[in-house]
Design an enzyme around this catalytic site. Structure first.
Site, PDB file in Angstrom:
ATOM      1  N   CYS A  98       0.790  -1.152   0.235  1.00 42.79           N
ATOM      2  CA  CYS A  98      -0.169  -0.011   0.117  1.00 42.79           C
ATOM      3  C   CYS A  98       0.722   1.258   0.162  1.00 42.79           C
ATOM      4  O   CYS A  98       2.102   1.226  -0.200  1.00 42.79           O
ATOM      5  CB  CYS A  98      -0.759   0.001   1.308  1.00 42.79           C
ATOM      6  SG  CYS A  98      -1.633  -1.468   1.588  1.00 42.79           S
TER       7      CYS A  98
ATOM      8  N   GLY B 236      -1.906   1.155  -4.476  1.00 35.53           N
ATOM      9  CA  GLY B 236      -3.231   0.759  -4.099  1.00 35.53           C
ATOM     10  C   GLY B 236      -4.315   1.286  -4.529  1.00 35.53           C
ATOM     11  O   GLY B 236      -4.497   2.348  -4.457  1.00 35.53           O
TER      12      GLY B 236
ATOM     13  N   ASN C 115       2.273  -0.379   5.270  1.00 38.78           N
ATOM     14  CA  ASN C 115       2.553  -0.753   4.106  1.00 38.78           C
ATOM     15  C   ASN C 115       3.780  -1.957   4.628  1.00 38.78           C
ATOM     16  O   ASN C 115       4.592  -1.987   5.077  1.00 38.78           O
ATOM     17  CB  ASN C 115       3.249   0.306   3.023  1.00 38.78           C
ATOM     18  CG  ASN C 115       4.005  -0.446   1.927  1.00 38.78           C
ATOM     19  OD1 ASN C 115       5.031   0.308   1.529  1.00 38.78           O
ATOM     20  ND2 ASN C 115       3.361  -1.533   1.233  1.00 38.78           N
ATOM     21  N   GLY C 116       3.339  -3.273   3.729  1.00 39.89           N
ATOM     22  CA  GLY C 116       4.215  -4.480   4.239  1.00 39.89           C
ATOM     23  C   GLY C 116       3.468  -5.730   4.374  1.00 39.89           C
ATOM     24  O   GLY C 116       2.224  -5.571   4.360  1.00 39.89           O
TER      25      GLY C 116
ATOM     26  N   TYR D 152       9.724  -2.318 -10.580  1.00 40.67           N
ATOM     27  CA  TYR D 152       8.272  -2.180 -11.042  1.00 40.67           C
ATOM     28  C   TYR D 152       7.335  -1.131 -10.253  1.00 40.67           C
ATOM     29  O   TYR D 152       6.703  -0.375 -10.629  1.00 40.67           O
ATOM     30  CB  TYR D 152       7.591  -3.295 -10.951  1.00 40.67           C
ATOM     31  CG  TYR D 152       6.239  -3.698 -11.105  1.00 40.67           C
ATOM     32  CD1 TYR D 152       5.599  -3.208 -12.190  1.00 40.67           C
ATOM     33  CD2 TYR D 152       5.273  -3.910  -9.951  1.00 40.67           C
ATOM     34  CE1 TYR D 152       4.166  -3.321 -12.448  1.00 40.67           C
ATOM     35  CE2 TYR D 152       4.188  -3.902 -10.050  1.00 40.67           C
ATOM     36  CZ  TYR D 152       3.438  -3.576 -11.485  1.00 40.67           C
ATOM     37  OH  TYR D 152       2.177  -3.573 -11.293  1.00 40.67           O
TER      38      TYR D 152
ATOM     39  N   CYS E  72      16.803  -7.003  -0.625  1.00 41.23           N
ATOM     40  CA  CYS E  72      16.045  -8.297  -0.744  1.00 41.23           C
ATOM     41  C   CYS E  72      16.013  -8.659  -2.151  1.00 41.23           C
ATOM     42  O   CYS E  72      15.493  -7.975  -2.973  1.00 41.23           O
ATOM     43  CB  CYS E  72      14.522  -8.083  -0.147  1.00 41.23           C
ATOM     44  SG  CYS E  72      13.537  -9.798  -0.376  1.00 41.23           S
TER      45      CYS E  72
ATOM     46  N   CYS F 258      12.384 -13.226  -4.233  1.00 38.16           N
ATOM     47  CA  CYS F 258      11.541 -13.677  -5.433  1.00 38.16           C
ATOM     48  C   CYS F 258      12.275 -14.159  -6.466  1.00 38.16           C
ATOM     49  O   CYS F 258      11.903 -15.106  -7.105  1.00 38.16           O
ATOM     50  CB  CYS F 258      10.545 -12.682  -5.597  1.00 38.16           C
ATOM     51  SG  CYS F 258      11.152 -11.117  -6.010  1.00 38.16           S
TER      52      CYS F 258
HETATM   53  S1  SF4 Z   1      10.763 -11.092  -2.344  1.00 39.29           S
HETATM   54 FE1  SF4 Z   1      11.053  -9.911  -4.268  1.00 39.29          FE
HETATM   55  S2  SF4 Z   1       8.901  -8.512  -4.335  1.00 39.29           S
HETATM   56 FE2  SF4 Z   1       9.341  -9.310  -2.172  1.00 39.29          FE
HETATM   57  S3  SF4 Z   1      10.440  -7.873  -0.886  1.00 39.29           S
HETATM   58 FE3  SF4 Z   1      11.966  -9.207  -1.805  1.00 39.29          FE
HETATM   59  S4  SF4 Z   1      12.627  -8.450  -3.636  1.00 39.29           S
HETATM   60 FE4  SF4 Z   1      10.857  -7.383  -2.950  1.00 39.29          FE
END
Ligand code: SF4
Length: 463
Positions: free
Chosen positions: A6, A32, A107-108, A248, A439, A442
């Protein structure tokens, strides 16, 4: 339980704060579109208004904003996963505890929310929503500390996951970011004496506020008439900024995690061109989110940038539409090819991600039907092989096309002449930002936090 992904916006220290919150949310609408709300406070009064839909639909009548009186306000615009898009889950959530108010916008996504919720319910908590955000309110209410800010610090000791939060109390705003810093949250100044916090800095630009700095990972920042008071209640951790915000999600005109989104996104496109060149006449992007990376690809490759697809802006983004039904609407509702540009051309098509592959396949068919001779699909991110548990809505692992298919198998499924994804190393080659602060779960399948055993999306949605 739902994943919230969000936009949040808070403002402290100016009359008609709710009006500024409205414009802030308007700039954060891309984060959102399902629902939004504003809570405003001042002179001992707290007023709230929330609704389903987009910000300008909910606050279509300016009288509503006029009724939200006060010199500080908190707003939220929300998107959730399937199953529980109900009025009760709209944020900000507001409670009264011992005659004191506390509102929150989040948001999270928490990664230990099921265990915490069960524990809280066993000890008598009654939940009003199916949102993990409510857990913060229960934990804060149960803390024995006097001030809300210390109660929130106590809650942070037990929650895990991604949270950029703004709380509103009777006398202050409290901005909080989790110690890994998954989601962005920035602090700005409005006029001489007012402060603003927002998920993205584009929300500052719209009201003429000045970006001051990011809320630091692990920081709790209270904004009141005493000014700014900052705390770091938890030990420092290795950061895990969501790289997908750059790829994105965030707007290219925002600055997040210490860098402009446009600059990083363009660099992703340049790197993509180095890794996956193509012999082609033109390069087009899937509008709007891939436009910036496409420019980078064009700059690096020397292939002419063209507008080959026109997007209808009155339809929500496919990736974030809450209902499967809407996701399955023909892409023709959303995109129309420019035949004069595409006919008889060898075309590089840049997109920022392939999730299930179904939309990409339809887009390829659309571009082909407009007369493109060859289609070379380039993705400005690595293959998504694993779901996100930190606040970006993605389908389950099984539904992610790259979790079970090789790049060549995906190429054949999409019926493109060639397919190239950016490598993880290439994605992280951003000279101005340290690689290990991101991170990339994914894309790698390795998570920086333990995910609770029951955190598979279907279980979450059935709660
Ligand atoms: S898993 Fe992918 S989408 Fe989720 S926080 Fe990590 S980098 Fe971002």
């Amino acid at each position: 339980m739902m994943n919230d992904k969000c936009g949040v916006f808070g403002v402290y220290g100016t009359p008609r704060a709710s009006h500024l919150a409205y414009f802030g949310l308007y700039a954060l609408q891309h984060r959102g579109q399902e629902s939004a709300g504003i809570v405003a406070a001042g002179n001992g009064n707290v007023h709230i208004y929330k609704g389903m839909g987009e910000v300008n639909q909910i606050f279509s009548n300016r009288d509503i904003l006029d009724r939200l009186k006060g010199h500080f306000a908190l707003g939220h615009t929300r998107y959730s996963t399937t199953g529980a898009s109900s009025l009760t889950n709209i944020q900000p959530l507001l409670i009264t505890n011992q005659s004191r108010k506390l509102a929150v916008a989040h948001n999270g996504n928490l990664t230990n929310s099921l265990a915490l919720r069960r524990r809280l319910e066993k000890s008598g908590s009654i939940f009003q929503t199916t949102s993990d955000t409510e857990i913060f309110l229960h934990l804060a209410a149960l803390s024995g500390k006097r001030s809300w800010v210390n109660r929130i610090c106590d809650a942070m000791k037990v929650v895990q996951g991604a949270y950029s939060l703004v709380f509103l109390t009777d006398e202050s705003l409290i901005a909080v970011r989790d110690p890994l810093g998954f989601r962005p949250l920035a602090l700005g100044q409005y006029n001489r004496h007012a402060y603003v916090v927002a998920s993205e800095t584009c929300a500052f630009d719209i009201i003429g506020a000045k970006y001051l700095r990011d809320i630091q990972p692990g920081e709790v920042l209270e904004i009141s008439e005493k000014g700014l008071v900052s705390k770091f209640p938890l030990p420092k951790k290795q950061h895990a900024f969501c790289i997908f915000e750059y790829i994105y999600f965030a707007r290219p005109d925002s600055r997040i995690f210490g860098e402009n989104v446009d600059k990083i996104r363009r660099r992703l496109g340049r790197q993509l061109a180095k890794e996956h060149p193509a012999d082609a006449d033109i390069v087009i992007g899937i509008p709007d989110s891939a436009n910036t990376a496409t420019l980078g690809y064009s700059e690096e490759s020397g292939i002419k940038f063209e507008i080959g697809l026109i997007r209808n802006h009155y339809v929500g983004r496919t990736f974030i539409d809450p209902e499967q039904k809407i996701r399955d609407l023909d892409v023709k509702v959303k995109f129309n090819p420019v035949r004069g540009v595409l006919r008889d051309k060898r075309v590089v098509v840049v997109d920022d991600s392939i999730v299930r592959g179904t939309t990409s396949k339809k887009l390829v068919q659309l571009i082909r039907s407009a007369g493109a001779k060859e289609i070379h699909l380039r993705i400005s991110a690595p293959p998504i092989i694993s779901p996100c548990y930190f606040g970006i809505d993605m389908p389950t692992r099984k539904e992610l096309i790259a979790s079970s298919k090789t790049v060549e198998e995906i190429r054949r499924y999409l019926e493109v002449d060639s397919l190239g994804y950016l490598s993880i190393d290439g994605m992280l080659s951003m000279p101005s930002l340290p690689k290990n602060n991101f991170c990339v779960s994914c894309f790698s399948g390795k998570y920086p936090l333990k995910i609770e055993a029951t955190s598979d999306k279907h279980r979450l949605e059935k709660i």
